[in-house]
Design a protein around this motif. Sequence first.
Motif, short mmCIF file in Angstrom:
data_model
loop_
_atom_site.label_atom_id
_atom_site.label_comp_id
_atom_site.label_asym_id
_atom_site.label_seq_id
_atom_site.Cartn_x
_atom_site.Cartn_y
_atom_site.Cartn_z
N GLN A 188 -1.39 5.42 3.15
CA GLN A 188 -2.58 4.64 2.81
C GLN A 188 -2.42 3.18 3.23
O GLN A 188 -3.12 2.30 2.74
CB GLN A 188 -2.84 4.71 1.30
CG GLN A 188 -3.06 6.11 0.77
CD GLN A 188 -3.23 6.15 -0.74
OE1 GLN A 188 -3.77 5.22 -1.34
NE2 GLN A 188 -2.77 7.21 -1.38
N THR A 237 -1.28 6.03 9.93
CA THR A 237 -1.32 4.56 9.98
C THR A 237 -0.21 3.96 10.83
O THR A 237 -0.15 2.75 11.01
CB THR A 237 -1.22 3.97 8.56
OG1 THR A 237 -0.01 4.43 7.95
CG2 THR A 237 -2.40 4.42 7.70
N GLU A 260 0.85 -1.19 0.00
CA GLU A 260 0.00 0.00 0.00
C GLU A 260 0.88 1.24 0.00
O GLU A 260 1.97 1.24 0.55
CB GLU A 260 -0.91 0.00 1.22
CG GLU A 260 -1.93 -1.12 1.21
CD GLU A 260 -2.79 -1.15 2.48
OE1 GLU A 260 -3.99 -0.87 2.38
OE2 GLU A 260 -2.22 -1.45 3.55
#
Length: 421
Positions: free
Chosen positions: A53, A78, A49
């Motif tokens: 993201q 993240t 990814e």
Amino acid sequence: MIIIVAFIFSSRFSISAQETVKKEAVLEKVSQIDSYVRQIRGYLHERPELSAQEFETSRFLQEEVEKLGLTVTKVEGTGFYAVLDTRRPGRTIGLRTDIDGLPIEENPFNLKQRKQWISKNEGVSHACGHDGHMAILLGSIKILHDLKDQLTGKIVFIFEEGEETNSGIHAMIEALRPLQIDAIYGNHLNSKLNTGELFIQGGPIMAGTGTIAFDVIGRGGHAARPDLSINPIFAAANILNGVSIAWNNQRDITKTLTLGVTQIQGGETYNVIPNSVYIGGTIRFFDKEEGEKGFELLRKVAGDIARAHNCTVTFHDKMGVALNPVVNDPVLTVFTRNAIKEIYPDKVISGDQHIWYAAETFARYSELAPAVFLFVGIKNDELGSGAEHHNDRFDLDEDALQYGVGAMVQFAVQYLHSYTD
């Protein structure tokens, strides 16, 4: 009373010293965990990814960590970290991985044959080895968790978002500040080193980087009457020539400073003189002061030449130093070399020829504590691994992962044991 307490305190650490994890135990654990590490790497390689993201990647990693009973602390975006607390006094160390992929369509073949693992996400691939970094850290976590009764202090496992775009490093640094980490360790797989080679060297080992981004502004018009316009294309061309000459004559040639101009964009059609031309690229350096001087020189030359053409220059906000070089703490480097040579005596190498001109956000961890970053070789000509990083044919020899795990675990075990008081 003071004497008794001191004796008890001293005795506790002498017992700890007797329970030090032996190198044979580390190597045995690494061997036992090898299949798990390969499985993790393959799973992540198929599911890359992009930076910022990494939602499914982060979710999967958190689940693996939580299986061991460790609490995950999420960071903005993240990224996240988890702490292994041995419940015994001692130092706190950090072990770090990055988690993002690249916007590169993967070639199913490496330099010799079809790859074992191929990205399932169109247009995205782990073409820099971050899948291997994650697998190495997860394998190390499992081993260190198994060994926690023989360890002291705390270990912070760091999963950093968006290393390729710098999107997660600031939030991670701020999140880690309160933890008062004493030393931070990281690694990067390296396609120029043979499988199993471990490059450990003090001082600058990866370049700092800065962004070149500016517009040369003139006045557009019809190509039939260039005299009625101010053509920024000629100005831009002369700026590039002027910069290349100044680069060789107006700066310290004993200090490495690369100029990589990668973009010149202006004009949409053959008969229209554009209003502006954009010039972009990067500067790489191993001395921050020299990097800053490079940008000063570029600004001066661009401005002076633009004025000679009746043009102006607008420098973008992002122009300037973005990341400092990765500089290994000298004392921590010596410690790390000695510790890892205990288990891999013939694998540890050094030498300026292995210094890497790529940049890494790991440089910022030195703001928190002494840091050490090492390279793990993945090149295997028979397998076909050895393509450049950020290349669609990039691949890694999974036999290298065991050395990454072994080095990381050995560092953690030896550091925590050596600094118990």
